[in-house]
Design an enzyme around this catalytic site. Structure first.
Site, PDB file in Angstrom:
ATOM      1  N   LYS A  35       0.838  -1.211   0.000  1.00 45.15           N
ATOM      2  CA  LYS A  35       0.000   0.000   0.000  1.00 45.15           C
ATOM      3  C   LYS A  35       0.870   1.257   0.000  1.00 45.15           C
ATOM      4  O   LYS A  35       0.618   2.201  -0.753  1.00 45.15           O
ATOM      5  CB  LYS A  35      -0.891  -0.034   1.247  1.00 45.15           C
ATOM      6  N   THR A 121     -13.043   3.986  15.162  1.00 43.72           N
ATOM      7  CA  THR A 121     -14.188   3.755  16.042  1.00 43.72           C
ATOM      8  C   THR A 121     -13.835   2.684  17.058  1.00 43.72           C
ATOM      9  O   THR A 121     -13.487   1.566  16.688  1.00 43.72           O
ATOM     10  CB  THR A 121     -15.402   3.310  15.215  1.00 43.72           C
ATOM     11  N   GLU A 155     -18.659   6.830   3.453  1.00 42.03           N
ATOM     12  CA  GLU A 155     -17.954   6.419   2.245  1.00 42.03           C
ATOM     13  C   GLU A 155     -18.591   7.086   1.049  1.00 42.03           C
ATOM     14  O   GLU A 155     -19.808   7.213   0.979  1.00 42.03           O
ATOM     15  CB  GLU A 155     -18.011   4.901   2.097  1.00 42.03           C
ATOM     16  N   ASN A 208     -24.028   6.205  15.437  1.00 42.53           N
ATOM     17  CA  ASN A 208     -24.229   5.193  14.399  1.00 42.53           C
ATOM     18  C   ASN A 208     -25.344   4.219  14.766  1.00 42.53           C
ATOM     19  O   ASN A 208     -26.096   3.775  13.906  1.00 42.53           O
ATOM     20  CB  ASN A 208     -22.914   4.450  14.117  1.00 42.53           C
ATOM     21  N   PHE A 249     -32.308   9.196   6.438  1.00 40.35           N
ATOM     22  CA  PHE A 249     -32.252   7.864   7.046  1.00 40.35           C
ATOM     23  C   PHE A 249     -33.632   7.287   7.336  1.00 40.35           C
ATOM     24  O   PHE A 249     -33.821   6.515   8.264  1.00 40.35           O
ATOM     25  CB  PHE A 249     -31.351   7.846   8.287  1.00 40.35           C
ATOM     26  N   CYS A 260     -19.621   0.133   8.617  1.00 38.05           N
ATOM     27  CA  CYS A 260     -19.778   0.886   9.867  1.00 38.05           C
ATOM     28  C   CYS A 260     -21.018   0.516  10.663  1.00 38.05           C
ATOM     29  O   CYS A 260     -20.923   0.055  11.787  1.00 38.05           O
ATOM     30  CB  CYS A 260     -19.766   2.373   9.575  1.00 38.05           C
ATOM     31  N   ARG A 327     -18.218  -4.643   1.626  1.00 34.14           N
ATOM     32  CA  ARG A 327     -18.116  -5.190   2.979  1.00 34.14           C
ATOM     33  C   ARG A 327     -19.474  -5.090   3.682  1.00 34.14           C
ATOM     34  O   ARG A 327     -20.084  -4.052   3.707  1.00 34.14           O
ATOM     35  CB  ARG A 327     -17.032  -4.445   3.767  1.00 34.14           C
TER      36      ARG A 327
HETATM   37  C1  UDX Z   1     -22.117   5.469   8.076  1.00 38.01           C
HETATM   38  C2  UDX Z   1     -22.527   6.791   8.769  1.00 38.01           C
HETATM   39  O1  UDX Z   1     -23.496   7.465   7.977  1.00 38.01           O
HETATM   40  C3  UDX Z   1     -21.297   7.659   8.998  1.00 38.01           C
HETATM   41  O2  UDX Z   1     -21.661   8.804   9.714  1.00 38.01           O
HETATM   42  C4  UDX Z   1     -20.273   6.857   9.792  1.00 38.01           C
HETATM   43  O3  UDX Z   1     -19.098   7.577  10.044  1.00 38.01           O
HETATM   44  C5  UDX Z   1     -19.938   5.562   9.068  1.00 38.01           C
HETATM   45  O4  UDX Z   1     -21.134   4.827   8.843  1.00 38.01           O
HETATM   46  P1  UDX Z   1     -21.558   4.666   5.594  1.00 38.01           P
HETATM   47  O5  UDX Z   1     -21.314   3.320   6.186  1.00 38.01           O
HETATM   48  O6  UDX Z   1     -20.580   5.183   4.605  1.00 38.01           O
HETATM   49  O7  UDX Z   1     -21.644   5.767   6.761  1.00 38.01           O
HETATM   50  O8  UDX Z   1     -22.971   4.601   4.865  1.00 38.01           O
HETATM   51  P2  UDX Z   1     -24.419   5.242   5.038  1.00 38.01           P
HETATM   52  O9  UDX Z   1     -24.623   6.225   3.976  1.00 38.01           O
HETATM   53  O10 UDX Z   1     -24.665   5.667   6.427  1.00 38.01           O
HETATM   54  O11 UDX Z   1     -25.345   3.957   4.705  1.00 38.01           O
HETATM   55  C6  UDX Z   1     -25.291   2.778   5.488  1.00 38.01           C
HETATM   56  C7  UDX Z   1     -26.288   1.748   5.037  1.00 38.01           C
HETATM   57  O12 UDX Z   1     -27.607   2.135   5.380  1.00 38.01           O
HETATM   58  C8  UDX Z   1     -26.320   1.469   3.532  1.00 38.01           C
HETATM   59  O13 UDX Z   1     -26.414   0.077   3.334  1.00 38.01           O
HETATM   60  C9  UDX Z   1     -27.576   2.171   3.054  1.00 38.01           C
HETATM   61  O14 UDX Z   1     -28.131   1.563   1.915  1.00 38.01           O
HETATM   62  C10 UDX Z   1     -28.474   2.008   4.274  1.00 38.01           C
HETATM   63  N1  UDX Z   1     -29.522   3.042   4.390  1.00 38.01           N
HETATM   64  C11 UDX Z   1     -29.186   4.355   4.603  1.00 38.01           C
HETATM   65  C12 UDX Z   1     -30.880   2.679   4.338  1.00 38.01           C
HETATM   66  O15 UDX Z   1     -31.226   1.500   4.165  1.00 38.01           O
HETATM   67  N2  UDX Z   1     -31.833   3.660   4.494  1.00 38.01           N
HETATM   68  C13 UDX Z   1     -31.514   4.959   4.709  1.00 38.01           C
HETATM   69  O16 UDX Z   1     -32.443   5.771   4.840  1.00 38.01           O
HETATM   70  C14 UDX Z   1     -30.151   5.323   4.751  1.00 38.01           C
END
Ligand code: UDX
Length: 430
Positions: A35, A121, A155, A208, A249, A260, A327
């Protein structure tokens, strides 16, 4: 300021590049030689919008360096960010062995006062363990401060989230550390919340887990909508207009995934149990999420009877749109459920095909586009909310499918429109 970031993964690399962009001198350390070699050649080990540009610019102007030598990083910096992985173990707890190893390496190399910041985390009380480790293993009698400064990066928008955060949380034990951390973030316009270390650690897990709870809540509402024939999209809209609730959300679907939310939920549940509190709500949040994955399979069964021998076309493999990350992807889990039931699975994803090949191997057929996925399939199932799946030529898809069944696991499509086109359409909760 002179900063060292340890771990050049999603969090560490974004942190290093963004701090350099803010004008600090940053050494990014990782023990993965491949890396670091890549990064030295200005090639990115991960895809994150805007990241490459920042790395290239700051390496060229001398503010960002890469090394595998943790000692070099520690000796040449005043602030050290620990951003190594804390992956989940079988029992849901976070594996903190990398954090401990890094803490020991810092201890052995500290030659002057350092601020050591937990960025990854971690469960509450990790700060105490890091502090103890530093006290136990330090070679020179130098002082240090521990800080908890959790990341809230999503992400796909990590660089943007880093430079324009909703808040910066700083958990400290001393005024000296607080002053230094304020200086580190001086150029970022965002509210800074200063707390004790444990509260800062908890803010991350609590946030989270709350987001996961919000998704499971709307998914539970979706199930009720299905029982009475209501539309969860409308319900979410109506709820979301209340400022105290908010629309974000509240997208019902086949569940949340990614590296996460599921991991933090499990780790938070585990640490609460260890502390003597049974956080039952979080168990139900997980249960509902697992139920949503099965729901997709049940919907196919409802329309097509037995799954064994049926050809199922899947659109979407990544855990959310605009990333190649698979993942803990719900799509991969659902594909596994389908394979267990004897389905023949064809897949397409705009970005995550390569990574999926590594986990699904030859068990599924990889197609070049959504139309070849549809050709001869008994059902088309959407599992990731990629924008491009909204605008496909569904008239053409109807002709290509053996049976015009569409299961929309992300409520991407217009239900009425799909019915008009002659599809047997099933969304989630509508
Ligand atoms: C998340 C948090 O949002 C972020 O603040 C933290 O630091 C890391 O974890 P991330 O894992 O990148 O970020 O993805 P996120 O956009 O939160 O989505 C997570 C999952 O939830 C996805 O599988 C998405 O499809 C799902 N999701 C999200 C839903 O099913 N419904 C929603 O309304 C929002």
């Amino acid at each position: 300021m002179r900063i060292c970031t340890i771990g050049a993964g999603y969090v560490g690399l974004v942190t290093a590049a963004c701090f350099a962009e803010l004008g600090h001198y940053v050494i990014s350390v990782d023990n993965d030689e491949k890396k670091i070699k890549m990064l030295k050649k200005l090639r990115m080990p991960i895809y994150e919008p805007g990241l490459e540009e920042l790395v290239v610019r700051n390496v060229k102007n001398g503010r960002l360096k890469f090394t595998t030598d943790i000692g070099e990083g520690v000796r040449n910096s005043d602030i050290i960010f620990i951003a190594v992985g804390t992956p989940p173990k079988e029992d849901g707890s976070a594996d903190l062995s990398s954090v401990e190893a890094v803490a020991r390496a810092i201890a052995e190399n500290m030659d002057s006062y350092k601020v050591i910041v937990e960025k990854s985390t971690v469960p509450v009380e990790t700060g105490e363990w890091v502090k103890r480790t530093l006290q136990l293993y330090r070679k020179k009698d130098v002082s240090f401060d521990i800080v908890s400064n959790p990341e809230f990066l999503r992400e796909g928008s990590a660089v943007e989230d880093f430079l324009h955060p909703s808040r910066i949380v700083i958990g400290v034990e001393s005024k000296r550390a607080e002053k230094i951390m304020r200086e580190v973030y001086a150029k970022i316009k965002a509210p800074i919340l200063v707390t004790d270390i444990k509260s800062a650690e908890l803010i991350k897990h609590a946030s989270n887990s709350f987001l996961a709870t919000k998704i499971s809540y709307i998914n539970a509402i979706a199930n009720i909508c299905e029982l009475v024939g209501a539309d969860v999209v409308k319900v979410a809209e109506g709820m979301g207009l209340d400022k105290r609730i908010g629309r974000e959300f509240l997208d019902a679907g086949c569940g949340f995934g990614g590296f996460c939310l599921p991991k933090d939920l499990a780790s938070f549940k585990w640490i609460c149990n260890k502390l003597g509190y049974n956080f039952k709500l979080l168990e139900v949040v997980e249960e509902i999420n697992e139920g949503q994955k099965r729901k997709v399979v049940e919907k196919i069964e409802k329309l097509l009877w037995n799954i064994s021998g049926k050809v199922i076309g899947v659109l979407g493999l990544s855990f959310k749109p605009n990333t190649d990350d698979i993942r803990f992807s719900v799509a991969i889990d659902i594909i596994r459920l389908l394979l267990e039931k004897g389905a023949i699975v064809k897949v397409y994803d705009p970005r995550a095909m390569e990574k999926s090949k590594a986990v699904l191997g030859k068990k599924v057929k990889y197609c070049k586009d959504p139309y070849s996925v549809s050709k001869g399939s008994d059902a088309l199932v959407i599992l990731t909310g990629w924008e491009e799946f909204k605008n496909l030529d569904y008239k053409r898809i109807k002709k290509l499918l053996r049976v015009p069944v569409v299961i929309d696991g992300r409520n991407l499509l217009d239900k009425e429109e799909m019915k008009k086109l002659g599809f047997m359409y099933e969304g989630i909760g509508r």
